[in-house]
Design a protein around this motif. Structure first.
Motif, PDB file in Angstrom:
ATOM      1  N   ASP A   1       0.875  -1.137  -0.034  1.00  0.00           N
ATOM      2  CA  ASP A   1      -0.013  -0.152   0.028  1.00  0.00           C
ATOM      3  C   ASP A   1       0.972   1.364  -0.367  1.00  0.00           C
ATOM      4  O   ASP A   1       1.833   1.372   0.803  1.00  0.00           O
ATOM      5  CB  ASP A   1      -0.806  -0.159   1.345  1.00  0.00           C
ATOM      6  CG  ASP A   1      -1.844   1.246   1.255  1.00  0.00           C
ATOM      7  OD1 ASP A   1      -2.160   1.854   0.194  1.00  0.00           O
ATOM      8  OD2 ASP A   1      -2.234   1.403   2.560  1.00  0.00           O
ATOM      9  N   MET A   2       0.558   2.221  -1.040  1.00  0.00           N
ATOM     10  CA  MET A   2       1.447   3.498  -0.874  1.00  0.00           C
ATOM     11  C   MET A   2       0.733   4.674  -1.330  1.00  0.00           C
ATOM     12  O   MET A   2      -0.265   4.539  -2.212  1.00  0.00           O
ATOM     13  CB  MET A   2       2.460   3.103  -2.241  1.00  0.00           C
ATOM     14  CG  MET A   2       3.636   4.071  -2.359  1.00  0.00           C
ATOM     15  SD  MET A   2       4.621   3.455  -3.435  1.00  0.00           S
ATOM     16  CE  MET A   2       5.513   2.272  -2.773  1.00  0.00           C
ATOM     17  N   ASN A   3       1.096   5.737  -0.839  1.00  0.00           N
ATOM     18  CA  ASN A   3       0.544   7.048  -1.176  1.00  0.00           C
ATOM     19  C   ASN A   3       1.772   7.853  -1.746  1.00  0.00           C
ATOM     20  O   ASN A   3       2.740   8.135  -0.959  1.00  0.00           O
ATOM     21  CB  ASN A   3       0.025   7.706  -0.020  1.00  0.00           C
ATOM     22  CG  ASN A   3      -1.300   6.792   0.667  1.00  0.00           C
ATOM     23  OD1 ASN A   3      -2.298   6.676   0.196  1.00  0.00           O
ATOM     24  ND2 ASN A   3      -1.062   6.300   1.954  1.00  0.00           N
ATOM     25  N   VAL A   4       1.423   8.626  -2.784  1.00  0.00           N
ATOM     26  CA  VAL A   4       2.553   9.399  -3.454  1.00  0.00           C
ATOM     27  C   VAL A   4       1.773  10.775  -3.625  1.00  0.00           C
ATOM     28  O   VAL A   4       0.716  11.050  -4.439  1.00  0.00           O
ATOM     29  CB  VAL A   4       2.623   8.794  -4.790  1.00  0.00           C
ATOM     30  CG1 VAL A   4       3.965   9.529  -5.578  1.00  0.00           C
ATOM     31  CG2 VAL A   4       3.245   7.298  -4.525  1.00  0.00           C
ATOM     32  N   VAL A   5       2.536  11.885  -3.382  1.00  0.00           N
ATOM     33  CA  VAL A   5       2.224  13.056  -3.475  1.00  0.00           C
ATOM     34  C   VAL A   5       3.261  13.824  -4.509  1.00  0.00           C
ATOM     35  O   VAL A   5       4.485  13.527  -4.402  1.00  0.00           O
ATOM     36  CB  VAL A   5       2.052  14.003  -2.134  1.00  0.00           C
ATOM     37  CG1 VAL A   5       1.693  15.181  -2.478  1.00  0.00           C
ATOM     38  CG2 VAL A   5       1.336  13.145  -1.193  1.00  0.00           C
ATOM     39  N   MET A   6       2.644  14.598  -5.715  1.00  0.00           N
ATOM     40  CA  MET A   6       3.659  15.111  -6.430  1.00  0.00           C
ATOM     41  C   MET A   6       3.241  16.280  -7.109  1.00  0.00           C
ATOM     42  O   MET A   6       1.856  16.862  -6.498  1.00  0.00           O
ATOM     43  CB  MET A   6       3.728  14.125  -7.655  1.00  0.00           C
ATOM     44  CG  MET A   6       4.383  12.728  -7.603  1.00  0.00           C
ATOM     45  SD  MET A   6       4.559  11.807  -8.924  1.00  0.00           S
ATOM     46  CE  MET A   6       5.822  12.726 -10.029  1.00  0.00           C
ATOM     47  N   THR A   7       4.105  17.243  -7.359  1.00  0.00           N
ATOM     48  CA  THR A   7       3.675  18.517  -7.937  1.00  0.00           C
ATOM     49  C   THR A   7       3.372  18.688  -9.655  1.00  0.00           C
ATOM     50  O   THR A   7       3.675  17.445 -10.214  1.00  0.00           O
ATOM     51  CB  THR A   7       5.117  19.402  -7.683  1.00  0.00           C
ATOM     52  OG1 THR A   7       5.990  19.217  -8.535  1.00  0.00           O
ATOM     53  CG2 THR A   7       5.456  19.589  -6.248  1.00  0.00           C
ATOM     54  N   GLY A   8       2.915  19.513  -9.698  1.00  0.00           N
ATOM     55  CA  GLY A   8       2.644  19.477 -11.381  1.00  0.00           C
ATOM     56  C   GLY A   8       3.748  19.397 -12.307  1.00  0.00           C
ATOM     57  O   GLY A   8       3.879  18.911 -13.438  1.00  0.00           O
ATOM     58  N   ALA A   9       5.134  19.817 -11.654  1.00  0.00           N
ATOM     59  CA  ALA A   9       6.387  19.672 -12.430  1.00  0.00           C
ATOM     60  C   ALA A   9       7.090  18.333 -12.377  1.00  0.00           C
ATOM     61  O   ALA A   9       7.886  18.164 -12.859  1.00  0.00           O
ATOM     62  CB  ALA A   9       7.485  20.692 -11.793  1.00  0.00           C
TER      63      ALA A   9
END
Length: 307
Positions: free
Chosen positions: A236-244
């Motif tokens: 189980d994984m959660n990933v947060v990213m920017t538009g870049a």
């Protein structure tokens, strides 16, 4: 205040390029990782769809209703499938005491998160009655705050605190990532309105931000897990990213057998593809009003069409 509703749903493209197939991730994980001691667990011939008939790389239907809370500077009711969260942003004319004591310049962005008693199948008691929030709640609201601060120029915020309140109306997996997406939309709209009112000189939000869950379910790398998948996932994984395309946070856990580096790389690739070129897509959507390949990018583009 008028409400705006944007209904965004992922569908396979005619040429197949908008959908992500598990074989692509088997190939990705195998490439340049042949020297890893632990082989990935991906099946050579995985099932074509999940329990809800989604493809491995398909996000649940997303619904966005903006200006849901008239007294907030920005607000949104966001749904990922059956997961529904109200996110609201309000400004406070001060900064935390620790910033004053340490003479830290600029402002602050923070978040609070809660699950309402009726958000789960069995009633969830309010944490207020326990005297303090649960450890999970503290972890999630810190994650939301960190994620949003990553795309905000706190110097441009001035001596203000922006509070992002995320209240889960219905939980079906992915509440923290839905809160990040909805919190970003509320934050952006709040800053736009504060600029229009003269409270802020410029909008301090400098990039897009979104979160998404990924995992391995029945040996299949899958995007945007619902509760059925999340409760039985091997990883189980959660990933947060920017538009870049930069990572803000990666939270990954093996729920049983440890996972291989190849599997980690494949899951990160799956999450990254869901955020791919969000900035470029926003520009395209503003200019042409065309569709974009991923639901997360479409959700983020909603702000550029309505503010």
């Amino acid at each position: 205040m008028d409400r705006e509703t944007s209904r965004l749903q992922t569908e396979p493209s005619r040429n197949g390029s908008d959908n992500i197939h598990s074989n692509d991730f088997h190939n990705f994980a195998s490439r340049e990782n042949s020297n890893l001691a632990a082989p990935p667990r991906f099946p050579q011939s995985p099932p074509m769809s999940r329990h809800d008939n989604r493809q491995p790389g398909q996000i649940r239907p997303i619904t966005i209703e903006k200006s849901i809370a008239p007294h907030a500077q920005g607000s949104v009711l966001i749904s990922f499938g059956n997961t529904k969260v109200i996110c609201a942003a309000m400004i406070e004319e001060s900064v935390p005491r620790w910033m004053k004591e340490q003479n830290v310049p600029g402002g602050w962005v923070t978040a609070e998160y809660s699950m309402l008693p009726y958000s789960t199948l069995d009633r969830k008691p309010r944490e207020l009655g326990k005297g303090r929030p649960e450890g999970r709640t503290v972890e999630i609201q810190r994650l939301i705050g960190r994620s949003l601060r990553a795309v905000v120029d706190l110097q441009k915020l001035g001596q203000h605190t922006l509070w992002i309140d995320c209240d889960v109306l219905q939980a079906d997996g992915g509440t923290r990532t839905a809160s990040i997406c909805g919190g970003y939309l509320a934050l952006h709209d709040a800053c736009e309105r504060l600029v229009q009112r003269g409270t802020l000189r410029v909008n301090p939000v400098g990039d897009l931000c979104a979160g998404i869950s990924v995992g391995i379910v029945s040996a299949l790398p899958s995007l945007d897990l619902d509760y059925v998948e999340d409760s039985s996932a091997e990883v189980d994984m959660n990933v947060v990213m920017t538009g870049a395309g930069k990572f803000v946070e990666v939270q990954g856990t093996a729920e049983g057998e440890p996972f291989a580096r190849a599997e980690l790389d494949a899951l990160l690739a799956l999450a990254a593809l869901s955020h791919a070129s969000a900035g470029e897509m926003a520009v395209q959507q503003r200019g042409a009003g065309g569709a974009t390949p991923t639901a997360v990018a479409e959700m983020l583009c909603a702000i550029t069409k309505s503010t």
